[in-house]
Motif scaffolding. Structure first.
Motif, mmCIF file in Angstrom:
data_model
loop_
_atom_site.group_PDB
_atom_site.id
_atom_site.type_symbol
_atom_site.label_atom_id
_atom_site.label_comp_id
_atom_site.label_asym_id
_atom_site.label_seq_id
_atom_site.Cartn_x
_atom_site.Cartn_y
_atom_site.Cartn_z
ATOM 1 N N MET A 99 0.843 -1.027 -0.102
ATOM 2 C CA MET A 99 -0.044 -0.031 -0.102
ATOM 3 C C MET A 99 1.028 1.083 0.027
ATOM 4 O O MET A 99 1.747 1.276 1.059
ATOM 5 N N ASP A 100 0.884 1.993 -0.887
ATOM 6 C CA ASP A 100 1.766 3.161 -1.008
ATOM 7 C C ASP A 100 0.925 4.582 -0.516
ATOM 8 O O ASP A 100 1.722 5.392 -0.129
ATOM 9 N N ALA A 101 -0.298 4.238 0.040
ATOM 10 C CA ALA A 101 -0.840 5.517 0.675
ATOM 11 C C ALA A 101 -0.537 5.191 2.068
ATOM 12 O O ALA A 101 -0.349 4.129 2.677
ATOM 13 N N LEU A 102 -0.536 6.237 2.886
ATOM 14 C CA LEU A 102 -0.337 6.201 4.376
ATOM 15 C C LEU A 102 -1.929 5.795 4.831
ATOM 16 O O LEU A 102 -1.788 4.956 5.757
ATOM 17 N N ILE A 103 -2.964 6.507 4.258
ATOM 18 C CA ILE A 103 -4.267 6.267 4.645
ATOM 19 C C ILE A 103 -5.193 6.411 3.753
ATOM 20 O O ILE A 103 -4.870 7.047 2.696
ATOM 21 N N GLU A 104 -6.184 5.283 3.678
ATOM 22 C CA GLU A 104 -7.164 5.252 2.588
ATOM 23 C C GLU A 104 -8.496 5.293 3.307
ATOM 24 O O GLU A 104 -8.890 4.314 4.062
ATOM 25 N N LEU A 105 -9.388 6.161 3.057
ATOM 26 C CA LEU A 105 -10.817 6.107 3.299
ATOM 27 C C LEU A 105 -11.686 5.658 2.067
ATOM 28 O O LEU A 105 -11.626 6.249 1.020
ATOM 29 N N ASN A 106 -12.413 4.658 2.154
ATOM 30 C CA ASN A 106 -13.415 4.162 1.222
ATOM 31 C C ASN A 106 -14.525 4.015 1.551
ATOM 32 O O ASN A 106 -15.177 3.301 2.608
ATOM 33 N N GLU A 107 -15.537 4.953 0.976
ATOM 34 C CA GLU A 107 -16.878 5.151 1.481
ATOM 35 C C GLU A 107 -17.245 5.181 2.854
ATOM 36 O O GLU A 107 -18.387 4.555 3.207
ATOM 37 N N VAL A 108 -16.486 5.859 3.685
ATOM 38 C CA VAL A 108 -16.602 5.886 4.847
ATOM 39 C C VAL A 108 -17.924 6.995 5.205
ATOM 40 O O VAL A 108 -17.978 8.119 4.904
ATOM 41 N N VAL A 109 -18.572 6.436 6.408
ATOM 42 C CA VAL A 109 -19.724 7.151 6.844
ATOM 43 C C VAL A 109 -19.412 6.977 8.385
ATOM 44 O O VAL A 109 -19.239 5.876 8.868
ATOM 45 N N ALA A 110 -19.137 8.165 8.921
ATOM 46 C CA ALA A 110 -19.020 8.078 10.381
ATOM 47 C C ALA A 110 -19.824 9.091 11.150
ATOM 48 O O ALA A 110 -20.483 10.058 10.717
ATOM 49 N N GLY A 111 -19.892 8.898 12.594
ATOM 50 C CA GLY A 111 -20.804 9.582 13.306
ATOM 51 C C GLY A 111 -20.537 9.140 14.840
ATOM 52 O O GLY A 111 -19.457 8.736 15.385
ATOM 53 N N TYR A 112 -21.386 9.484 15.633
ATOM 54 C CA TYR A 112 -21.361 8.865 16.948
ATOM 55 C C TYR A 112 -22.640 7.911 17.376
ATOM 56 O O TYR A 112 -22.568 6.913 16.903
ATOM 57 N N ALA A 113 -23.689 8.560 17.677
ATOM 58 C CA ALA A 113 -24.738 7.760 18.016
ATOM 59 C C ALA A 113 -25.602 7.258 16.707
ATOM 60 O O ALA A 113 -26.278 6.093 16.339
ATOM 61 N N VAL A 114 -25.653 8.365 15.790
ATOM 62 C CA VAL A 114 -25.953 8.115 14.454
ATOM 63 C C VAL A 114 -25.004 8.529 13.332
ATOM 64 O O VAL A 114 -23.915 9.443 13.749
ATOM 65 N N PRO A 115 -25.132 8.274 12.029
ATOM 66 C CA PRO A 115 -24.239 8.756 10.992
ATOM 67 C C PRO A 115 -24.324 10.416 11.189
ATOM 68 O O PRO A 115 -25.224 10.788 10.926
ATOM 69 N N VAL A 116 -23.144 10.996 10.860
ATOM 70 C CA VAL A 116 -23.229 12.544 10.404
ATOM 71 C C VAL A 116 -22.399 12.829 9.006
ATOM 72 O O VAL A 116 -23.095 13.757 8.502
ATOM 73 N N ILE A 117 -21.609 12.214 8.762
ATOM 74 C CA ILE A 117 -20.990 12.630 7.591
ATOM 75 C C ILE A 117 -20.314 11.398 6.648
ATOM 76 O O ILE A 117 -20.392 10.242 6.953
ATOM 77 N N GLY A 118 -20.685 11.785 5.304
ATOM 78 C CA GLY A 118 -20.412 10.513 4.317
ATOM 79 C C GLY A 118 -21.451 10.109 3.314
ATOM 80 O O GLY A 118 -22.357 10.990 3.432
ATOM 81 N N PRO A 119 -21.011 9.186 2.470
ATOM 82 C CA PRO A 119 -19.844 8.752 2.621
ATOM 83 C C PRO A 119 -18.443 9.459 1.908
ATOM 84 O O PRO A 119 -18.911 10.191 1.014
ATOM 85 N N VAL A 120 -17.433 9.199 2.367
ATOM 86 C CA VAL A 120 -16.172 9.799 2.021
ATOM 87 C C VAL A 120 -15.175 9.066 1.901
ATOM 88 O O VAL A 120 -14.938 7.993 2.466
ATOM 89 N N SER A 121 -14.563 9.307 0.559
ATOM 90 C CA SER A 121 -13.510 8.467 -0.106
ATOM 91 C C SER A 121 -12.345 9.361 -0.317
ATOM 92 O O SER A 121 -12.416 10.466 -0.810
ATOM 93 N N LEU A 122 -11.296 9.136 0.147
ATOM 94 C CA LEU A 122 -9.907 9.765 0.015
ATOM 95 C C LEU A 122 -8.809 9.125 0.207
ATOM 96 O O LEU A 122 -8.595 8.106 1.063
ATOM 97 N N THR A 123 -7.466 9.505 -0.511
ATOM 98 C CA THR A 123 -6.164 8.704 -0.011
ATOM 99 C C THR A 123 -5.209 9.761 0.270
ATOM 100 O O THR A 123 -5.506 10.880 -0.441
ATOM 101 N N VAL A 124 -4.380 9.495 1.249
ATOM 102 C CA VAL A 124 -3.355 10.596 1.462
ATOM 103 C C VAL A 124 -2.155 9.821 1.479
ATOM 104 O O VAL A 124 -1.850 8.697 2.174
ATOM 105 N N ARG A 125 -1.036 10.482 0.607
ATOM 106 C CA ARG A 125 0.250 9.749 0.499
ATOM 107 C C ARG A 125 1.312 10.429 1.244
ATOM 108 O O ARG A 125 0.994 12.019 1.717
ATOM 109 N N ALA A 126 2.401 10.207 1.478
ATOM 110 C CA ALA A 126 3.511 10.769 2.207
ATOM 111 C C ALA A 126 3.640 12.114 1.537
ATOM 112 O O ALA A 126 3.760 11.827 0.067
ATOM 113 N N GLY A 127 4.338 13.278 1.982
ATOM 114 C CA GLY A 127 4.393 14.304 1.470
ATOM 115 C C GLY A 127 3.404 15.286 0.872
ATOM 116 O O GLY A 127 3.406 16.506 0.801
#
Length: 189
Positions: A1-29
């Motif tokens: 995996m050359d990415a430091l982190i990848e988010l694939n269709e992430v839906v996030a929140g606390y008691a209920v979903p708040v944001i998403g779906p979000v997809s993104l990749t972050v690489r070094a630099g």
């Protein structure tokens, strides 16, 4: 995996979903900006990366052994306690022996006597000057006057290029000056 982190269709929140779906990749630099309307969960997304908020669906894939540092939107103020800036950096594992010249004058001051902007810059350096490969910055220009924003830009541009920054900001000029790219996010639907 050359990415430091990848988010694939992430839906996030606390008691209920708040944001998403979000997809993104972050690489070094890279410095990647996250933008979107107020209150849609950009901070919640950063907290999903650190494990504080809940991932309802999708996947967050991290490079094995990835270390993450997180500067929160509102700096945590320690109640009156004689902790010096130099001691904060030592506790966080940041380089306290040779900080950027623009921050050196803060190292021998007590944290409870720093302005909001000075504390914010010191906390950002604690993240950037530490061991983490991925630095999460949540509204890093909050509390900063124009000169301090210039210092922040300098810190980001001079950082170790083996690291990456994922930041949330509403300041279009700042984002345009520091980010390699910007990801627009939306509230959960």
């Amino acid at each position: 995996m050359d990415a430091l982190i990848e988010l694939n269709e992430v839906v996030a929140g606390y008691a209920v979903p708040v944001i998403g779906p979000v997809s993104l990749t972050v690489r070094a630099g890279e410095i990647v900006g996250i933008q979107g309307p107020n209150g849609i969960g950009k901070s919640t997304l950063l907290r999903a990366i650190t494990g504080v908020s809940r991932v309802f669906q999708g996947e967050i894939r991290r490079q094995p052994g990835l270390q993450v540092a997180h500067q929160r939107q509102r700096p945590v103020r320690i109640s009156p306690m004689p902790l010096l800036g130099r001691e904060l950096l030592k506790l966080t594992g940041a380089d306290h022996s040779a900080p950027p010249d623009r921050l050196a004058h803060l190292l021998d001051n007590r944290l409870d006597r720093l302005s909001g902007g000075q504390l914010q810059l010191l906390q950002i350096w604690a993240c950037l000057g530490g061991r983490a490969q991925l630095i999460l910055l949540d509204e890093p220009t909050n509390n900063l006057d124009p000169g301090s924003v210039d210092t922040l830009i300098h810190l980001l541009m001079e950082r170790d290029r083996s690291r990456a920054v994922l930041l949330v900001s509403h300041e279009a000029d700042f984002v345009g000056r520091v980010c390699n790219r910007v990801v627009e996010v939306q509230a959960w639907r």
